[in-house]
Design a protein around this motif. Structure first.
Motif, PDB file in Angstrom:
ATOM      1  N   ALA A 161      36.160  50.506  48.241  1.00 55.00           N
ATOM      2  CA  ALA A 161      36.131  51.100  49.581  1.00 55.00           C
ATOM      3  C   ALA A 161      34.741  51.616  49.932  1.00 55.00           C
ATOM      4  CB  ALA A 161      37.160  52.219  49.664  1.00 55.00           C
ATOM      5  N   ARG A 162      34.067  52.235  48.966  1.00 56.22           N
ATOM      6  CA  ARG A 162      32.719  52.744  49.206  1.00 56.22           C
ATOM      7  C   ARG A 162      31.731  51.614  49.486  1.00 56.22           C
ATOM      8  NH1 ARG A 162      31.126  57.643  50.394  1.00 56.22           N
ATOM      9  NH2 ARG A 162      29.355  57.584  48.965  1.00 56.22           N
ATOM     10  N   SER A 163      31.909  50.489  48.793  1.00 57.32           N
ATOM     11  CA  SER A 163      31.008  49.351  49.018  1.00 57.32           C
ATOM     12  C   SER A 163      31.173  48.757  50.408  1.00 57.32           C
ATOM     13  CB  SER A 163      31.271  48.272  47.964  1.00 57.32           C
ATOM     14  OG  SER A 163      32.563  47.709  48.127  1.00 57.32           O
ATOM     15  N   LEU A 164      32.340  48.999  51.023  1.00 54.54           N
ATOM     16  CA  LEU A 164      32.584  48.508  52.378  1.00 54.54           C
ATOM     17  C   LEU A 164      32.206  49.544  53.437  1.00 54.54           C
ATOM     18  CD1 LEU A 164      36.029  46.743  51.829  1.00 54.54           C
ATOM     19  CD2 LEU A 164      33.786  45.662  52.111  1.00 54.54           C
ATOM     20  N   GLY A 165      31.617  50.664  52.991  1.00 61.54           N
ATOM     21  CA  GLY A 165      31.115  51.665  53.931  1.00 61.54           C
ATOM     22  C   GLY A 165      32.049  52.833  54.191  1.00 61.54           C
ATOM     23  N   ALA A 166      33.122  52.958  53.449  1.00 58.32           N
ATOM     24  CA  ALA A 166      34.058  54.056  53.678  1.00 58.32           C
ATOM     25  C   ALA A 166      33.504  55.359  53.106  1.00 58.32           C
ATOM     26  CB  ALA A 166      35.408  53.736  53.040  1.00 58.32           C
ATOM     27  N   GLY A 167      33.734  56.461  53.822  1.00 59.18           N
ATOM     28  CA  GLY A 167      33.357  57.772  53.311  1.00 59.18           C
ATOM     29  C   GLY A 167      34.406  58.286  52.344  1.00 59.18           C
ATOM     30  N   TRP A 168      34.091  59.429  51.714  1.00 58.03           N
ATOM     31  CA  TRP A 168      35.020  59.962  50.725  1.00 58.03           C
ATOM     32  C   TRP A 168      36.336  60.394  51.360  1.00 58.03           C
ATOM     33  CZ3 TRP A 168      34.900  58.913  45.919  1.00 58.03           C
ATOM     34  CH2 TRP A 168      33.691  58.708  45.257  1.00 58.03           C
ATOM     35  N   LEU A 169      36.301  60.905  52.571  1.00 59.46           N
ATOM     36  CA  LEU A 169      37.539  61.291  53.241  1.00 59.46           C
ATOM     37  C   LEU A 169      38.423  60.066  53.483  1.00 59.46           C
ATOM     38  CD1 LEU A 169      39.248  63.504  54.549  1.00 59.46           C
ATOM     39  CD2 LEU A 169      38.015  63.069  56.697  1.00 59.46           C
ATOM     40  N   THR A 170      37.803  58.967  53.895  1.00 59.21           N
ATOM     41  CA  THR A 170      38.553  57.733  54.105  1.00 59.21           C
ATOM     42  C   THR A 170      39.094  57.189  52.792  1.00 59.21           C
ATOM     43  OG1 THR A 170      37.165  57.197  56.013  1.00 59.21           O
ATOM     44  CG2 THR A 170      38.427  55.404  55.039  1.00 59.21           C
TER      45      THR A 170
END
Length: 256
Positions: A161-170
């Motif tokens: 998810a982080r590699s796709l640009g999601a923040g920690w809340l997401t």
């Protein structure tokens, strides 16, 4: 054939173990003490008595606040620790399980002075019991959520998810939480059951919740007290059933 008979017999024994006390409560709460006739006066008193009505509303509100507080406090903390600081897992586990080793009577004596400040900031309201109930439910909620977290590869999901640009809340709300939803739901079950049955904290802190009202009512009106006890059990069952149905609807595949 023998195994089926054994299972049937065990189910009947367990059903009798749970249903006979409930049937006894219903029988006592619907029978007039003097004439022996059936009456619904005790059940009507639950609605007509303002003290009991307020106690029911207070306990239901506390159940909602406790579930929300438990989820907001525990889920992000456990996910963050598992992903970022796994060495702190044992420390978090120890802190969450600590209330299980300390009697509720000792805890309430220890936090009574703290509650003077809580009342100062939030007012003298029984809803402040939600802070204490969140602490009491931590051991059971931790085990339930931890079991769900152990069943998924949270690190891989978070990194994807982080590699796709999601923040920690997401990552927490839209990636991890849907995968550990059964554990969160089980923790909510325990929290609701604890709030609707907890007596020590509310009594010693002089707050009027449903268990306290039932005990006080039992000293003056036993049938109404038994009706309230049975009603609280049925209410808890209905709430748990509603949560279970909501969880089942999440897993029903949508037709295209």
């Amino acid at each position: 054939m023998t195994g089926r008979l054994v299972r049937t017999g065990l189910l009947l024994v367990f059903a009798a173990f749970f249903l006979v006390p409930l049937a006894s409560l219903l029988n006592f709460s619907t029978k007039d003490v003097f004439t022996g006739e059936r009456t619904g006066a005790a059940w009507r008193a639950l609605v007509e008595d303002p003290t009991m009505s307020d106690a029911i509303r207070t306990s239901l509100t506390l159940a909602v606040l406790t579930v929300v507080g438990m989820v907001v406090l525990l889920v992000p903390t456990m996910v963050w620790v598992r992903l970022r600081v796994p060495r702190a897992t044992r420390l978090v586990e120890f802190l969450c399980l600590l209330p299980l080793t300390i009697p509720a009577l000792v805890i309430v004596v220890g936090v009574k002075n703290v509650y003077a400040w809580v009342d100062y900031f939030f007012g003298d309201t029984p809803l402040t019991l939600a802070f204490a109930y969140v602490v009491l439910v931590l051991p059971y909620a931790y085990r339930s959520i931890d079991a769900s977290l152990s069943g998924i590869d949270a690190r891989t999901l978070a990194e994807a998810a982080r590699s796709l640009g999601a923040g920690w809340l997401t990552v927490i709300t839209r990636v991890i939480v849907p995968n550990i939803w059964p554990g969160i739901l089980s923790a909510a079950f325990v929290a609701i059951a604890l709030v609707l049955g907890e007596y020590t904290f509310a009594s010693l802190l002089n707050y009027q919740t449903l268990p306290v009202a039932i005990v006080l009512l039992g000293k003056s009106d036993a049938p109404t007290s038994m009706a309230a006890a049975l009603g609280s059990i049925v209410l808890a069952f209905v709430l748990l059933l509603v949560l279970s149905l909501l969880d089942r609807r999440r897993h029903v595949p949508r037709s295209k």
